[in-house]
Write a protein that holds these residues in place. Structure first.
Motif, PDB file in Angstrom:
ATOM      1  N   ASN A 125       8.591  47.388  45.086  1.00 30.17           N
ATOM      2  CA  ASN A 125       7.691  48.453  44.621  1.00 30.17           C
ATOM      3  C   ASN A 125       6.518  48.677  45.568  1.00 30.17           C
ATOM      4  O   ASN A 125       5.462  49.158  45.153  1.00 30.17           O
ATOM      5  N   ALA A 126       6.670  48.279  46.823  1.00 36.20           N
ATOM      6  CA  ALA A 126       5.582  48.432  47.785  1.00 36.20           C
ATOM      7  C   ALA A 126       5.747  49.696  48.637  1.00 36.20           C
ATOM      8  O   ALA A 126       4.776  50.197  49.203  1.00 36.20           O
ATOM      9  N   HIS A 127       6.980  50.209  48.698  1.00 39.51           N
ATOM     10  CA  HIS A 127       7.287  51.326  49.602  1.00 39.51           C
ATOM     11  C   HIS A 127       6.385  52.538  49.362  1.00 39.51           C
ATOM     12  O   HIS A 127       5.874  53.133  50.302  1.00 39.51           O
ATOM     13  N   ILE A 158       5.423  40.047  47.916  1.00 42.83           N
ATOM     14  CA  ILE A 158       6.696  40.081  47.186  1.00 42.83           C
ATOM     15  C   ILE A 158       7.794  40.648  48.088  1.00 42.83           C
ATOM     16  O   ILE A 158       8.906  40.116  48.149  1.00 42.83           O
ATOM     17  N   ALA A 159       7.459  41.711  48.828  1.00 40.87           N
ATOM     18  CA  ALA A 159       8.438  42.298  49.764  1.00 40.87           C
ATOM     19  C   ALA A 159       8.857  41.256  50.803  1.00 40.87           C
ATOM     20  O   ALA A 159      10.045  41.108  51.111  1.00 40.87           O
ATOM     21  N   ARG A 160       7.888  40.535  51.320  1.00 51.02           N
ATOM     22  CA  ARG A 160       8.177  39.500  52.316  1.00 51.02           C
ATOM     23  C   ARG A 160       9.102  38.428  51.731  1.00 51.02           C
ATOM     24  O   ARG A 160      10.048  37.983  52.373  1.00 51.02           O
ATOM     25  N   ALA A 161       8.831  38.044  50.487  1.00 55.09           N
ATOM     26  CA  ALA A 161       9.639  36.999  49.845  1.00 55.09           C
ATOM     27  C   ALA A 161      11.052  37.504  49.560  1.00 55.09           C
ATOM     28  O   ALA A 161      12.026  36.762  49.708  1.00 55.09           O
ATOM     29  N   GLN A 187       4.835  43.192  38.389  1.00 56.73           N
ATOM     30  CA  GLN A 187       5.725  42.513  37.441  1.00 56.73           C
ATOM     31  C   GLN A 187       7.181  42.913  37.653  1.00 56.73           C
ATOM     32  O   GLN A 187       8.074  42.068  37.591  1.00 56.73           O
ATOM     33  N   GLU A 188       7.403  44.197  37.929  1.00 51.80           N
ATOM     34  CA  GLU A 188       8.782  44.651  38.187  1.00 51.80           C
ATOM     35  C   GLU A 188       9.333  44.024  39.459  1.00 51.80           C
ATOM     36  O   GLU A 188      10.471  43.566  39.504  1.00 51.80           O
ATOM     37  N   GLY A 189       8.505  44.021  40.500  1.00 54.22           N
ATOM     38  CA  GLY A 189       8.930  43.433  41.775  1.00 54.22           C
ATOM     39  C   GLY A 189       9.237  41.951  41.612  1.00 54.22           C
ATOM     40  O   GLY A 189      10.231  41.445  42.144  1.00 54.22           O
ATOM     41  N   LEU A 190       8.396  41.287  40.854  1.00 50.55           N
ATOM     42  CA  LEU A 190       8.587  39.845  40.645  1.00 50.55           C
ATOM     43  C   LEU A 190       9.862  39.575  39.864  1.00 50.55           C
ATOM     44  O   LEU A 190      10.583  38.626  40.139  1.00 50.55           O
ATOM     45  N   GLN A 191      10.135  40.418  38.873  1.00 50.71           N
ATOM     46  CA  GLN A 191      11.349  40.223  38.089  1.00 50.71           C
ATOM     47  C   GLN A 191      12.574  40.273  38.986  1.00 50.71           C
ATOM     48  O   GLN A 191      13.485  39.458  38.875  1.00 50.71           O
TER      49      GLN A 191
END
Ligand code: DUT
Ligand code: MG
Length: 245
Positions: A125-127, A158-161, A187-191
């Motif tokens: 969700n970073a884009h 999160i994107a890096r991970a 939260q969505e990215g982490l899920q």
């Protein structure tokens, strides 16, 4: 192999040293099993030893006693860089360096193509915030990640991970306030990120804790309770008193 991301602590002790003197046990008698893919929440008062426990897992420090295994191997027999390549860290103060956003994400896997970097950013969700900024993926961040907000830093972490694709994930939840829209994106990215990986979360949010497969309750360096939210509530112990404040 089919089993990836199993972590076992067996009777682990650790002491910090001050001027060559041990200052008493910071962690004592820590034993638990994290099964592959499980979410493990670490909870407990400040100074309880949550961060220290995570640092033992990445061999930032070595236990004074006991063993830690990852997928059945004693981590003392695994080279640090090899061990850490199985893990990704999403920390409150995420580590960004002076360089483009693209390179900051690519740090998760240095041979990733631009397309793979963007794919990871989309999943995180970073884009959308990246392409809205002047320079987009080529925007140069300051050494402290200057020029973006704390929530945006987390999205980049999160994107890096996601790009790193680790079997083990370590997450230190933010305590500071992040705006609601960014928070939902995080939260969505982490899920997405946590799916299928063993995740250790230093948890501050009640929702994360309730949904964890296992909660490790630390107090003064000891693992005083472990179990699911429901199990721990039924015990009417320390977790119960934390929860009911
Ligand atoms: N400690 C040291 N030296 C260090 C770091 C910590 O002596 O370099 C002590 C402080 C504390 C204990 O170890 O008594 C555990 O610290 P840790 O940072 O692991 O606690 P935490 O559970 O992560 O606390 P917080 O919720 O404040 O992050
Ligand atoms: Mg800590």
């Amino acid at each position: 192999s089919s089993v990836r991301g199993e972590v076992v602590f067996s009777d682990v002790y650790f002491s910090y040293e001050e001027n060559g003197n041990e200052v008493g046990d910071t962690l004592e008698e820590i034993s638990f099993t994290a099964n592959p893919g499980e979410t493990i929440a670490l909870v407990g008062p400040t100074g309880a030893g949550k961060t220290t426990l995570i640092q033992l897992l990445s061999r930032f420090y070595e236990p004074s006693r006991g063993t830690i295994t990852v997928d059945g191997r004693d981590i003392r027999t695994i080279r640090r860089d090899s061990l850490r390549s199985q893990m990704a860290f999403v920390l409150q103060e995420s580590f960004l360096f002076q360089g483009t956003i693209r390179d900051n994400i690519r740090f998760g896997r240095l041979d990733a193509t631009d397309a793979e970097v963007e794919e990871a950013a989309k999943l995180a969700n970073a884009h959308s915030f990246i392409v809205r900024m002047p320079g987009g993926y080529d925007k140069v961040l300051g050494a402290d990640g200057g020029g973006i907000s704390q929530g945006q830093r987390q999205l980049l972490a999160i994107a890096r991970a996601i790009l790193a694709d680790p079997s083990i994930l370590v997450l230190d939840e933010a305590t500071s306030s992040i705006d609601t829209v960014t928070e939902i994106k995080i939260q969505e990215g982490l899920q997405w990120l946590m799916q299928g990986r063993t995740s250790f979360v230093i948890a501050h949010r009640l929702n994360t804790i309730r949904q964890a497969d296992k909660i490790l309750v630390l107090k003064e360096g000891r693992l005083i309770e472990q179990g699911s939210h429901e199990e721990l509530l039924r015990r009417h112990g320390f977790y119960h008193s934390l929860y009911h404040g």
